[in-house]
Design a protein around this motif. Structure first.
Motif, PDB file in Angstrom:
ATOM      1  N   GLU A  44       0.830  -1.202   0.000  1.00 34.07           N
ATOM      2  CA  GLU A  44       0.000   0.000   0.000  1.00 34.07           C
ATOM      3  C   GLU A  44       0.871   1.260   0.000  1.00 34.07           C
ATOM      4  O   GLU A  44       0.559   2.235  -0.676  1.00 34.07           O
ATOM      5  N   ARG A  45       1.984   1.206   0.736  1.00 31.99           N
ATOM      6  CA  ARG A  45       2.870   2.369   0.768  1.00 31.99           C
ATOM      7  C   ARG A  45       3.438   2.655  -0.625  1.00 31.99           C
ATOM      8  O   ARG A  45       3.436   3.805  -1.094  1.00 31.99           O
ATOM      9  N   THR A  48       0.639   4.066  -2.781  1.00 27.60           N
ATOM     10  CA  THR A  48       0.243   5.422  -2.366  1.00 27.60           C
ATOM     11  C   THR A  48       1.285   6.464  -2.782  1.00 27.60           C
ATOM     12  O   THR A  48       0.937   7.562  -3.218  1.00 27.60           O
ATOM     13  N   LEU A  49       2.554   6.097  -2.652  1.00 27.54           N
ATOM     14  CA  LEU A  49       3.601   7.051  -3.029  1.00 27.54           C
ATOM     15  C   LEU A  49       3.709   7.202  -4.544  1.00 27.54           C
ATOM     16  O   LEU A  49       3.911   8.299  -5.061  1.00 27.54           O
TER      17      LEU A  49
END
Lengths: 378, 378
Positions: A44-45, A48-49
């Motif tokens: 997810e990180r 998202t980035l």
């Protein structure tokens, strides 16, 4: 039978036809080394980035290429309405931002690399789908099918160029080094597709040739994803090379699993047809390993596939006919060999991590992502 | 009529339909400023320096892409036998190695740039020919026609990637800057092709849109060719930008001449069919200028081309039918306007040279190459 096949997990195969013991548990590293890493949060990180930067990059494309690319990424549907498409597992962005942390840089340092790698990956999907005549991807029509071949070529070209642009406009020495590695991976992707196409016209492909092709098509770009953040963070060549080695072999492990899923995967999970790779006559690892194994089942399989190669009717084969081919591949040992190959590549990948220094937390996350890649079902 | 057309030279047109005086001599710069520059030797120098490096680059491609690329470049024929093909005018390599001398570097400094630009140019030819369905180039079958669409896509992709590879493996800061400029030009090429394709489906294209499209398709890469040697030689951004400006407008001057030759060129010199651009319904500069001019001939031309757009029979039109369209374009002023536009762009190009310092000998050679580009007949 159908239910049993759908339940089948390549990691827990219960048939061992060449006297091998096939483990019914995940590889040792998962049990012995897996730390408390939240892989979902890691993925997810990365997503998202990377996604906002990827979207901003796509916005640079001149119309109608921006729209066509947005369709390809699943952000809009064929009529241009906003969509919330399946963006895939996002393993590459997660690895790219994680690799920045090898150098103790912040994860954001890896973002241009993550975006560049995604752009190159999607360039290859656009062109490969057209060359292969594939009409579906991620449960939707492919770009060449929906927007025409010219748009598939143009947007693919634009994504490849944009990948280099995104990196080089950083204007740093590190960006030049990262672009050079990305270009090498891009060339490997193209070589792999050229091999894939030429193998389609051949009766026999060796296991070595298949591994080389898969290394080019899958290993090289994953290698780049695993090192590009570190390169942007100023890592030395040895560190970058070892991260590439980790990614390359992880890519081969991933592809071996993919080849198993391409035959025995659950269509609902994979989004592909049953026996997908058999329908396409793909010379994937289980097939080439089975053909190379020798013995009664291997020879029978060779005869059947040689006849299939001449058939223009393969799309109309029954489920039972494909199941019979899959059973022969399994009986000849192709399924077990591929599962073991996945574990072997996974081990080589993890060993590469031991060659370099990095924070323990980062190392644990690389290990967890590697385990995730080889136990997935889609 | 046929003979007269074949003798016609866009630079010495004798009809002036909008009250303009059309010069029957080459532009002023040629007479007043042309020094004793041997343009043939300049072109030969670029070709001699770049070709071995280009060949070595192509040798890096995995089979069968190396063979397909060698066919495309005219080094072998369709059966793989050595050939001595028409490699084109080699204006871009000549400009790239010359631009290195702006910085007082040796011409060889520009060679990787010359090769990279040629690779990008040929990437675009391979993909554009496929998208446009063009079956002939330089008097031979195009790659997609001879080796299939997949090879045209693959080899085009490989050439684009190889261009970046050739530059980035120099490993210098200058190489990173050069690659960034090349990437920008590559994206412009792709934008131009996207515009070209979209314009085909439109009834009207403005002169401005046509110039923007030609700036992308022809100006941007020539701009890069004219600056890349200087960038590799360490030129500052202002110098590189002015060399790009020279090249961009030279590209537009070149394209204006090309558009004239596409209608009134001698087929024996151009290697294309008579009335080539009219057969392809190309909205080239003479056509869009004629349509924008207003008046009786312009309106009549508009009616005829609108009807042609719906016709599926244009390939079977007689020579006389094409000649009638060409006459209307000329009567509406499209031919004169384009000839004047070529001279205007040529002047802007030369003015850009005055903005920067360089050895007089090098400046004279840039001027001579610019004159060569606008007086050519093929």
């Amino acid at each position: 039978m159908l239910n049993e096949r759908r339940e089948a997990d390549p990691r827990t195969s219960r048939t061992a036809t060449r006297g091998e013991t096939v483990p019914t548990v995940p590889p040792a590293s998962t049990a012995a080394r897996e730390p408390a890493v939240d892989v979902t949060a890691l993925l997810e990180r990365g997503r998202t980035l990377a996604t906002p930067v990827l979207r901003a990059a796509i916005d640079r494309l001149a119309p109608p290429m921006d729209t066509v690319a947005a369709y390809h990424f699943g952000w809009i549907d064929a009529e241009g309405r906003p969509a919330d498409g399946d963006g895939g597992k996002a393993v590459r962005p997660a690895l790219a931002v994680l690799s920045a942390e090898v150098t103790e840089a912040v994860p954001e340092t890896g973002v241009p690399g993550a975006v560049a790698v995604e752009l190159v990956h999607n360039f290859s999907l656009l062109h490969d789908d057209l060359m292969d005549g594939d009409e579906q991807r991620r449960h939707r029509g492919t770009v060449w099918k929906v927007h025409g071949p010219a748009q598939a070529i143009l947007v693919g070209d634009a994504l490849m160029a944009l990948a280099n642009e995104i990196l080089l406009e950083l204007g740093t020495v590190e960006a030049g080094r990262a672009t050079r590695r990305l270009t090498r991976a891009t060339r490997a992707l193209i070589d792999g597709q050229a091999q894939d196409i030429s193998y389609e016209h051949r009766d026999r492909v060796s296991v070595e040739e298949c591994l080389e092709m898969e290394g080019n098509k899958t290993g090289a770009l994953l290698a780049c994803a695993c090192s590009i953040g570190a390169v942007l963070g100023g890592a030395d060549d040895h560190t970058a090379d070892m991260l590439e080695k980790y990614g390359y072999h992880l890519g081969l492990a991933f592809q071996a699993v993919d080849d198993l899923l391409g035959i025995w995967g659950d269509p609902e999970a994979t989004g592909k047809q049953t026996w997908s790779d058999l329908r396409q006559r793909k010379k994937s690892l289980p097939v080439v390993a089975a053909l190379a194994a020798g013995g009664r089942a291997s020879e029978r399989l060779g005869e059947i596939l040689a006849a299939d190669a001449k058939s223009s009717d393969i799309e109309n084969f029954s489920e039972e006919e494909f199941a019979a081919r899959a059973a022969l591949i399994e009986e000849a040992g192709g399924r077990d060999w591929t599962a073991e190959e996945s574990r072997r590549q996974h081990r080589i990948a993890l060993d590469a991590l031991d060659e370099i220094r990095m924070p323990d937390r980062v190392r644990d996350q690389f290990v967890a992502l590697a385990d995730f890649v080889v136990v997935r079902k889609r």
